[in-house]
Design a protein around this motif. Sequence first.
Motif, PDB file in Angstrom:
ATOM      1  N   SER A 154     -11.693   6.643  -2.450  1.00 28.56           N
ATOM      2  CA  SER A 154     -11.958   6.086  -3.648  1.00 28.56           C
ATOM      3  C   SER A 154     -10.843   5.511  -4.517  1.00 28.56           C
ATOM      4  CB  SER A 154     -12.859   6.928  -4.881  1.00 28.56           C
ATOM      5  OG  SER A 154     -12.988   6.258  -5.975  1.00 28.56           O
ATOM      6  N   PHE A 155     -10.559   4.110  -4.355  1.00 29.64           N
ATOM      7  CA  PHE A 155      -9.581   3.538  -5.063  1.00 29.64           C
ATOM      8  C   PHE A 155      -9.963   3.266  -6.447  1.00 29.64           C
ATOM      9  CE2 PHE A 155      -9.420   2.374  -0.703  1.00 29.64           C
ATOM     10  CZ  PHE A 155      -7.878   2.599  -0.335  1.00 29.64           C
ATOM     11  N   TRP A 156      -9.073   3.633  -7.436  1.00 26.15           N
ATOM     12  CA  TRP A 156      -9.508   3.649  -8.664  1.00 26.15           C
ATOM     13  C   TRP A 156      -8.114   3.287  -9.626  1.00 26.15           C
ATOM     14  CZ3 TRP A 156      -7.327   7.363 -12.249  1.00 26.15           C
ATOM     15  CH2 TRP A 156      -6.451   8.386 -11.359  1.00 26.15           C
ATOM     16  N   ALA A 157      -8.233   3.319 -11.018  1.00 27.83           N
ATOM     17  CA  ALA A 157      -7.285   3.028 -11.868  1.00 27.83           C
ATOM     18  C   ALA A 157      -7.730   3.876 -13.281  1.00 27.83           C
ATOM     19  CB  ALA A 157      -6.834   1.789 -12.120  1.00 27.83           C
ATOM     20  N   THR A 158      -6.960   4.233 -14.220  1.00 24.21           N
ATOM     21  CA  THR A 158      -7.324   4.721 -15.400  1.00 24.21           C
ATOM     22  C   THR A 158      -7.841   3.617 -16.583  1.00 24.21           C
ATOM     23  OG1 THR A 158      -4.931   4.063 -16.229  1.00 24.21           O
ATOM     24  CG2 THR A 158      -5.672   6.372 -15.427  1.00 24.21           C
ATOM     25  N   TRP A 159      -7.648   2.359 -16.150  1.00 20.56           N
ATOM     26  CA  TRP A 159      -8.173   1.435 -17.035  1.00 20.56           C
ATOM     27  C   TRP A 159      -9.328   0.702 -16.653  1.00 20.56           C
ATOM     28  CZ3 TRP A 159      -9.343  -2.685 -14.190  1.00 20.56           C
ATOM     29  CH2 TRP A 159      -8.719  -2.854 -12.750  1.00 20.56           C
ATOM     30  N   CYS A 160     -10.023   1.160 -15.745  1.00 20.51           N
ATOM     31  CA  CYS A 160     -11.379   0.906 -15.055  1.00 20.51           C
ATOM     32  C   CYS A 160     -12.343   1.986 -15.648  1.00 20.51           C
ATOM     33  CB  CYS A 160     -11.230   0.833 -13.629  1.00 20.51           C
ATOM     34  SG  CYS A 160     -12.930   0.463 -12.902  1.00 20.51           S
ATOM     35  N   GLY A 161     -13.367   1.624 -16.478  1.00 18.17           N
ATOM     36  CA  GLY A 161     -14.432   2.542 -16.890  1.00 18.17           C
ATOM     37  C   GLY A 161     -15.023   2.980 -15.761  1.00 18.17           C
ATOM     38  N   TYR A 162     -15.589   2.172 -15.109  1.00 19.85           N
ATOM     39  CA  TYR A 162     -16.438   2.670 -13.747  1.00 19.85           C
ATOM     40  C   TYR A 162     -15.922   3.707 -12.919  1.00 19.85           C
ATOM     41  CZ  TYR A 162     -19.485  -1.220 -14.942  1.00 19.85           C
ATOM     42  OH  TYR A 162     -20.402  -2.137 -15.781  1.00 19.85           O
ATOM     43  N   CYS A 163     -14.481   3.353 -12.620  1.00 22.59           N
ATOM     44  CA  CYS A 163     -13.637   4.359 -11.966  1.00 22.59           C
ATOM     45  C   CYS A 163     -13.782   5.598 -12.542  1.00 22.59           C
ATOM     46  CB  CYS A 163     -12.291   3.876 -11.723  1.00 22.59           C
ATOM     47  SG  CYS A 163     -12.089   2.313 -10.952  1.00 22.59           S
ATOM     48  N   MET A 164     -13.499   5.749 -13.952  1.00 23.93           N
ATOM     49  CA  MET A 164     -13.443   6.978 -14.674  1.00 23.93           C
ATOM     50  C   MET A 164     -14.661   7.596 -14.852  1.00 23.93           C
ATOM     51  SD  MET A 164     -10.090   6.928 -14.650  1.00 23.93           S
ATOM     52  CE  MET A 164      -9.942   8.693 -15.529  1.00 23.93           C
ATOM     53  N   GLN A 165     -15.833   6.962 -14.484  1.00 20.23           N
ATOM     54  CA  GLN A 165     -17.152   7.843 -14.304  1.00 20.23           C
ATOM     55  C   GLN A 165     -17.354   8.461 -13.074  1.00 20.23           C
ATOM     56  OE1 GLN A 165     -19.874   4.470 -15.400  1.00 20.23           O
ATOM     57  NE2 GLN A 165     -19.671   4.883 -17.506  1.00 20.23           N
ATOM     58  N   GLU A 166     -16.703   7.396 -12.108  1.00 20.29           N
ATOM     59  CA  GLU A 166     -16.935   8.036 -10.730  1.00 20.29           C
ATOM     60  C   GLU A 166     -15.983   9.370 -10.430  1.00 20.29           C
ATOM     61  OE1 GLU A 166     -16.834   5.519  -6.883  1.00 20.29           O
ATOM     62  OE2 GLU A 166     -15.167   5.599  -7.620  1.00 20.29           O
ATOM     63  N   ILE A 167     -14.919   9.460 -10.856  1.00 13.97           N
ATOM     64  CA  ILE A 167     -13.945  10.373 -10.718  1.00 13.97           C
ATOM     65  C   ILE A 167     -14.641  11.873 -10.557  1.00 13.97           C
ATOM     66  CG2 ILE A 167     -11.806  11.446 -11.163  1.00 13.97           C
ATOM     67  CD1 ILE A 167     -11.072   9.120  -9.391  1.00 13.97           C
ATOM     68  N   PRO A 168     -15.394  12.111 -11.636  1.00 15.60           N
ATOM     69  CA  PRO A 168     -15.736  13.625 -11.976  1.00 15.60           C
ATOM     70  C   PRO A 168     -16.864  13.736 -11.111  1.00 15.60           C
ATOM     71  CG  PRO A 168     -15.492  12.505 -14.142  1.00 15.60           C
ATOM     72  CD  PRO A 168     -15.175  11.306 -13.096  1.00 15.60           C
ATOM     73  N   VAL A 169     -17.578  12.741 -10.695  1.00 15.04           N
ATOM     74  CA  VAL A 169     -18.875  12.568  -9.869  1.00 15.04           C
ATOM     75  C   VAL A 169     -18.221  13.291  -8.638  1.00 15.04           C
ATOM     76  CG1 VAL A 169     -20.469  11.692  -8.551  1.00 15.04           C
ATOM     77  CG2 VAL A 169     -20.396  11.456 -11.125  1.00 15.04           C
ATOM     78  N   LEU A 170     -17.021  12.548  -8.065  1.00 15.78           N
ATOM     79  CA  LEU A 170     -16.679  12.764  -6.461  1.00 15.78           C
ATOM     80  C   LEU A 170     -16.021  14.204  -6.565  1.00 15.78           C
ATOM     81  CD1 LEU A 170     -14.934   9.454  -6.125  1.00 15.78           C
ATOM     82  CD2 LEU A 170     -16.940  10.293  -4.791  1.00 15.78           C
ATOM     83  N   ALA A 171     -15.198  14.545  -7.950  1.00 14.71           N
ATOM     84  CA  ALA A 171     -14.732  15.945  -7.989  1.00 14.71           C
ATOM     85  C   ALA A 171     -15.659  17.052  -7.633  1.00 14.71           C
ATOM     86  CB  ALA A 171     -13.988  16.116  -9.190  1.00 14.71           C
ATOM     87  N   LYS A 172     -17.106  16.790  -8.367  1.00 16.44           N
ATOM     88  CA  LYS A 172     -17.975  17.726  -8.050  1.00 16.44           C
ATOM     89  C   LYS A 172     -18.379  17.856  -6.764  1.00 16.44           C
ATOM     90  CE  LYS A 172     -19.618  17.543 -13.076  1.00 16.44           C
ATOM     91  NZ  LYS A 172     -20.768  16.918 -13.850  1.00 16.44           N
ATOM     92  N   LEU A 173     -18.810  16.697  -5.995  1.00 15.52           N
ATOM     93  CA  LEU A 173     -19.038  16.718  -4.881  1.00 15.52           C
ATOM     94  C   LEU A 173     -18.250  17.384  -3.991  1.00 15.52           C
ATOM     95  CD1 LEU A 173     -20.631  15.332  -2.565  1.00 15.52           C
ATOM     96  CD2 LEU A 173     -19.090  13.178  -2.318  1.00 15.52           C
ATOM     97  N   GLN A 174     -16.785  17.210  -4.059  1.00 13.95           N
ATOM     98  CA  GLN A 174     -15.682  17.962  -3.379  1.00 13.95           C
ATOM     99  C   GLN A 174     -15.883  19.420  -3.693  1.00 13.95           C
ATOM    100  OE1 GLN A 174     -13.128  16.848  -0.948  1.00 13.95           O
ATOM    101  NE2 GLN A 174     -13.505  18.861  -0.523  1.00 13.95           N
ATOM    102  N   ALA A 175     -15.951  19.781  -4.786  1.00 18.63           N
ATOM    103  CA  ALA A 175     -16.093  21.220  -5.266  1.00 18.63           C
ATOM    104  C   ALA A 175     -17.465  21.855  -4.579  1.00 18.63           C
ATOM    105  CB  ALA A 175     -16.073  21.462  -6.950  1.00 18.63           C
ATOM    106  N   LEU A 176     -18.531  20.979  -4.545  1.00 23.36           N
ATOM    107  CA  LEU A 176     -19.652  21.764  -3.860  1.00 23.36           C
ATOM    108  C   LEU A 176     -19.460  21.695  -2.289  1.00 23.36           C
ATOM    109  CD1 LEU A 176     -22.634  22.421  -4.099  1.00 23.36           C
ATOM    110  CD2 LEU A 176     -23.163  20.046  -3.957  1.00 23.36           C
ATOM    111  N   ALA A 177     -18.638  20.674  -1.923  1.00 20.52           N
ATOM    112  CA  ALA A 177     -18.301  20.689  -0.303  1.00 20.52           C
ATOM    113  C   ALA A 177     -17.571  22.007  -0.037  1.00 20.52           C
ATOM    114  CB  ALA A 177     -17.928  19.570   0.254  1.00 20.52           C
ATOM    115  N   THR A 178     -16.464  22.310  -0.942  1.00 20.44           N
ATOM    116  CA  THR A 178     -15.627  23.234  -0.575  1.00 20.44           C
ATOM    117  C   THR A 178     -16.321  24.595  -0.710  1.00 20.44           C
ATOM    118  OG1 THR A 178     -13.666  22.053  -1.294  1.00 20.44           O
ATOM    119  CG2 THR A 178     -13.500  24.298  -1.336  1.00 20.44           C
ATOM    120  N   GLN A 179     -17.216  24.761  -1.714  1.00 18.87           N
ATOM    121  CA  GLN A 179     -18.127  25.777  -1.888  1.00 18.87           C
ATOM    122  C   GLN A 179     -19.098  26.166  -0.700  1.00 18.87           C
ATOM    123  OE1 GLN A 179     -20.842  25.594  -5.145  1.00 18.87           O
ATOM    124  NE2 GLN A 179     -20.932  27.780  -5.479  1.00 18.87           N
ATOM    125  N   ARG A 180     -19.451  25.043  -0.226  1.00 21.07           N
ATOM    126  CA  ARG A 180     -20.335  25.514   1.092  1.00 21.07           C
ATOM    127  C   ARG A 180     -19.622  25.291   2.253  1.00 21.07           C
ATOM    128  NH1 ARG A 180     -25.927  21.969  -0.841  1.00 21.07           N
ATOM    129  NH2 ARG A 180     -26.106  23.054  -2.825  1.00 21.07           N
TER     130      ARG A 180
END
Length: 182
Positions: free
Chosen positions: A57-83
């Motif tokens: 995911s290409f992102w920057a702090t000034w991009c509101g959509y990016c900052m919404q996407e980052i926590p979703v991707l982190a949860k996805l990664q945490a779930l994948a790691t857990q499983r």
Amino acid sequence: MRGIAIAVLGLLLSCNVMAGDKPGLKPGDTPPDMLGTTQRGQDVTISSLHGKIVVISFWATWCGYCMQEIPVLAKLQALATQRGLPLQVVAVNHREDRDTFVRTSRVLRKSLPELLVTWDRDGLIGKPYGVSGIPVMVMLHRDGTIAHIHVGYGEDMLDTLLGEINALLVEQPTATASVAIH
């Protein structure tokens, strides 16, 4: 009223524009190996993640959509790691200064420790993918070739993205890949 509509349109375009009609790379292509450098100075490469589904995911702090996407991707990664799923999300900070990247990486590492965050200072890593505006998400097969490229982010895309990731996880079935992410 018209001025507000133009301002909103400008903001949306600044977060969701790609250079040209298509990126240079497309599904099936093998992208360049480099995915950026971590806050601690370690290079991250696609080859070092061989055998995993990679979501970039290409992102920057000034991009509101990016900052919404980052926590979703982190949860996805945490779930994948857990499983125990072979998935790695790489959040590539696109064209921000070093201080902003370092400060943001520290905050993200504390609140979203599963996320791998790298820096693309000059936009050179994103350039082959056609990244000029963000967010842009790229999904890679286990062999490192491009499966999907998405421009922009919206919560209405989540089911599609999860479906694509699940399909990639079962392309080469393993004991752990049979568990889908929901």
